[in-house]
Design an enzyme around this catalytic site. Structure first.
Site, PDB file in Angstrom:
ATOM      1  N   GLU A  75       0.792  -1.187   0.097  1.00 32.84           N
ATOM      2  CA  GLU A  75      -0.015  -0.061  -0.057  1.00 32.84           C
ATOM      3  C   GLU A  75       0.851   1.367   0.058  1.00 32.84           C
ATOM      4  O   GLU A  75       0.465   2.371  -0.579  1.00 32.84           O
ATOM      5  CB  GLU A  75      -1.104   0.131   1.070  1.00 32.84           C
ATOM      6  CG  GLU A  75      -2.052  -1.077   1.127  1.00 32.84           C
ATOM      7  CD  GLU A  75      -3.032  -0.604   0.224  1.00 32.84           C
ATOM      8  OE1 GLU A  75      -3.087   0.458  -0.405  1.00 32.84           O
ATOM      9  OE2 GLU A  75      -4.227  -1.491  -0.132  1.00 32.84           O
ATOM     10  N   SER A 335     -30.806 -32.888  50.016  1.00 30.31           N
ATOM     11  CA  SER A 335     -30.024 -33.454  50.842  1.00 30.31           C
ATOM     12  C   SER A 335     -28.576 -32.835  50.756  1.00 30.31           C
ATOM     13  O   SER A 335     -27.560 -33.312  51.664  1.00 30.31           O
ATOM     14  CB  SER A 335     -30.034 -34.808  50.867  1.00 30.31           C
ATOM     15  OG  SER A 335     -31.156 -35.546  50.815  1.00 30.31           O
TER      16      SER A 335
END
Length: 669
Positions: A75, A335
């Site tokens: 680029e 329990s």
């Protein structure tokens, strides 16, 4: 003439400087996705920004350097030398366009592209191009090159609603951005030029062609070797988007609600474990039934760090009410509180694992509990009563302890129980209290951690120490009993102390277990509390518990060895009051029972070489116990002296010849 020309040039330069300095820059910070990370920095979950885009905040050091080299080579080769606009590149692009009759390469620098992305402006109009040049020049004056590059990495469009390099690597490759192949890096370089027409999931051919052009050019620039470029061109492009990780969604949503400003939430979770256990819980819920939900917590019981948390099998399932986080829903524990009852009884000198206790029809005022199977075993050892999860012995012990003792123990563990009617009764022993899966897992973590409960936490560095709930001796005794339970059918044999529970009406199935390092809590049921006929903790939850330990690690960590002070003898060798548990029949019998004259309950005493204990009332001989361990047996005198133990809290008990007891909890300092 020369002086005049120089003056004009200087004036133009000064005017240009003023023009550039007067540039109003677009906002340099943009909203980025909120991220939830695991303990190692792996992404657990991310959220889109307000406009629905995925934009994960990206730092330069989070990106593979090979991608940066490709980007600059393709680029803007003079990125580190120009001041925002590269006249040479613009002249070259113009000459190529005239010579070839079409645009061959662009003249925009990376800084100009960044300016366009910040302003979300087009590229085709001259006024737009001029504005980009002005903003680019201004950016170069106010920011460093690495800051400009970072802005590009965060804003580059990558197809659809994906912006930035980190979001792109997640969506297209399912991986972080710090390790990319040449083919992957080249695709990311090519995508921002035409993010929609090069989307690999829609236009794979166009994406591959653009990627290959990048590879050819960067190879010609010497960034990569020709062989590497040719090999990369043979790689296929991804043809589907990968989903952004959605692990621990309930935890992530909760952390975001608690701190809506934070951009990053760091947790104690382990992403690979979380992923495996979420699959396990989905499978478990499917096996259990079409409308059932499931939840699990995995924690290190030494530190309190939560390693995995599953609030439901599928957060998006309306059939299973997946949006409800069942790790924090208040339910009946069935329990699962029984181990705490027995531990408190051991600490108070009311019983020992080898103590004999009656399992027979018993009425406690107007309360007449039954065992789950409707049968009675007669005289059995306390160890067996807990392993068989019998109801009558548990209620007997609770009656002697007092329901408030359980409430106090839960509070010490950092738990806030919810009682029907606001007041605890004997039914608390069998699940008549509201607790969450997090509460129960924290409680069992305390037993696993030698009686000291950590505060379970999911936020990194959020530990709050531990709190003494029961003595190390009682914790080991309960652990030893629970470790003797057989594993579920077809489960791998692991030495895990575990307990199952089923709430009244088969509404909740529980299984909680631990080894030497980790504790896991499992719940299955329906979030709306409706019954699940035939659901039992042992059948539904226990197999999932053992499977979870298999996903957690290959081998279990050994449970701790017994403390030196633990009394390990047969029933016939116990002190007489501990050989058989004496059921309290009525309040009148208590009035003649022993009472601790000194020290009183709640006393704080200076630690001396010896400690004097005094008892009044009751029938001698007396047995004195500290934290459940006998100190003095068959004492006919009402006053004894003992060597003072170390500093800290101490539970003292005195039991008379008829098995009646008095207790006090003191602190030595």
């Amino acid at each position: 003439m020369a002086a005049a020309l120089l003056g004009v040039a200087g004036g133009l330069r000064d005017a240009a400087d003023r023009w550039i300095d007067a540039t109003v820059l677009p906002p340099l910070t943009a909203e980025t996705s909120v991220e939830v990370l695991d303990r190692d920095g792996h992404l657990l979950r991310a959220y889109t920004v307000a406009d629905g885009r995925w934009r994960l905040k990206t730092a330069l050091d989070q990106v593979d350097p090979a991608y940066i080299d490709m980007l600059i080579a393709y680029e803007d080769q003079r990125f580190y030398r120009h001041t925002g606009v590269d006249p040479r590149a613009m002249v070259r692009a113009g000459w190529q366009a005239v010579w070839n009759g079409r645009v061959i390469s662009g003249g925009s620098t990376l800084t100009m592209q960044t300016a366009r992305l910040l302003e979300e402006s087009g590229t085709g109009q001259w006024d737009g191009k001029l504005r980009q040049m002005r903003v680019a020049l201004a950016l170069e004056r106010r920011l460093r090159k690495d800051q400009i590059l970072t802005l590009y990495l965060n804003h580059a469009p990558m197809g659809g609603n994906i912006e930035g390099v980190r979001a792109a690597t997640r969506a297209w490759f399912g991986k972080p951005a710090h390790r990319l192949t040449p083919a992957e890096a080249a695709l990311l370089v090519a995508l921002p030029q035409s993010p929609e027409t090069r989307r690999p999931d829609r236009f794979a051919g166009s994406a591959k062609a653009a990627r290959d052009r990048v590879l050819a050019r960067v190879a010609g620039s010497g960034v990569i070797r020709d062989e590497a470029a040719q090999s990369a061109m043979l790689s296929p492009v991804p043809t589907a988007r990968r989903p952004v990780p959605q692990l621990a969604p309930h935890v992530a949503d909760r952390l975001r609600r608690q701190d809506p400003v934070a951009q990053v939430h760091r947790t104690t979770l382990r992403a690979p474990l979380q992923r495996r256990l979420q699959r396990l819980m989905r499978d478990a819920a499917e096996r259990a039934g079409p409308n059932l939900s499931a939840a699990m917590i995995v924690a290190d019981h030494g530190t309190g760090e939560i390693l995995a948390s599953i609030g439901s099998p599928d957060i998006g399932s309306t059939r299973r009410q997946g949006a409800v986080d069942m790790t924090r829903a208040v339910r009946s524990p069935g329990s699962t509180l029984k181990p705490l009852i027995y531990a408190l009884a051991f600490d108070e000198g009311l019983a020992h694992p080898e103590t004999l206790i009656e399992d027979r029809p018993t009425a406690f005022g107007g309360y007449a509990p039954q065992n789950f199977d409707g049968q009675f075993r007669g005289t059995i050892r306390v160890r067996q009563a807990l392993q068989l999860s019998l109801n009558i012995p548990a209620v007997m012990l609770t009656e002697r302890l007092g329901p408030s003792a359980l409430t106090a123990a839960l509070t010490r563990a950092g738990i806030d129980p919810v009682f029907p009617g606001g007041k605890p009764g004997l039914a608390v022993a069998l699940g008549g209290v509201g607790l969450t899966l997090t509460d129960l897992t924290q409680l069992y973590a305390g037993t696993a951690n030698r009686g000291r409960a950590p505060v379970l936490h999911v936020k990194a560095a959020a530990g709050d120490g531990t709190r003494r709930v029961i003595s190390p001796e009682a914790a080991w005794q309960v652990t030893n009993i629970l470790a003797g339970l057989p594993p579920p059918a077809h489960a791998a044999h692991r030495v895990i102390a575990h307990k199952t529970g089923t709430s009244y009406g088969h509404r909740d199935a529980w299984a909680i277990g631990y080894d030497g390092q980790h504790v896991i809590g499992v719940w299955l049921g329906r979030p709306d509390g409706s019954p699940v006929p035939g659901a039992f903790g042992g059948d539904l939850a226990a197999p999932v518990l053992f499977e979870a330990f298999g996903h957690l690690k290959a081998r279990h960590d050994p449970l701790p060895s017994p403390p030196p002070s633990v009394l390990m003898v047969h029933n016939t060798e116990l002190p007489q009051p501990l050989r058989r548990f004496a059921h309290r029949q009525d309040q009148a019998a208590l009035s003649d029972g022993p009472k601790l004259a000194f020290p009183p309950d709640g006393a704080e005493l200076e630690r001396l070489d010896s400690l004097t204990l005094k008892v009044r009332d009751g029938t001698p001989p007396f047995t004195w116990l500290a934290n459940g361990a006998p100190l003095v047996t068959r004492a006919h005198r009402r006053e004894v002296s003992i060597d003072a133990p170390l500093e800290g809290y101490l539970s003292l008990s005195v039991v008379d010849a008829q098995g009646r007891a008095a207790r006090a909890r003191i602190r030595l300092r």
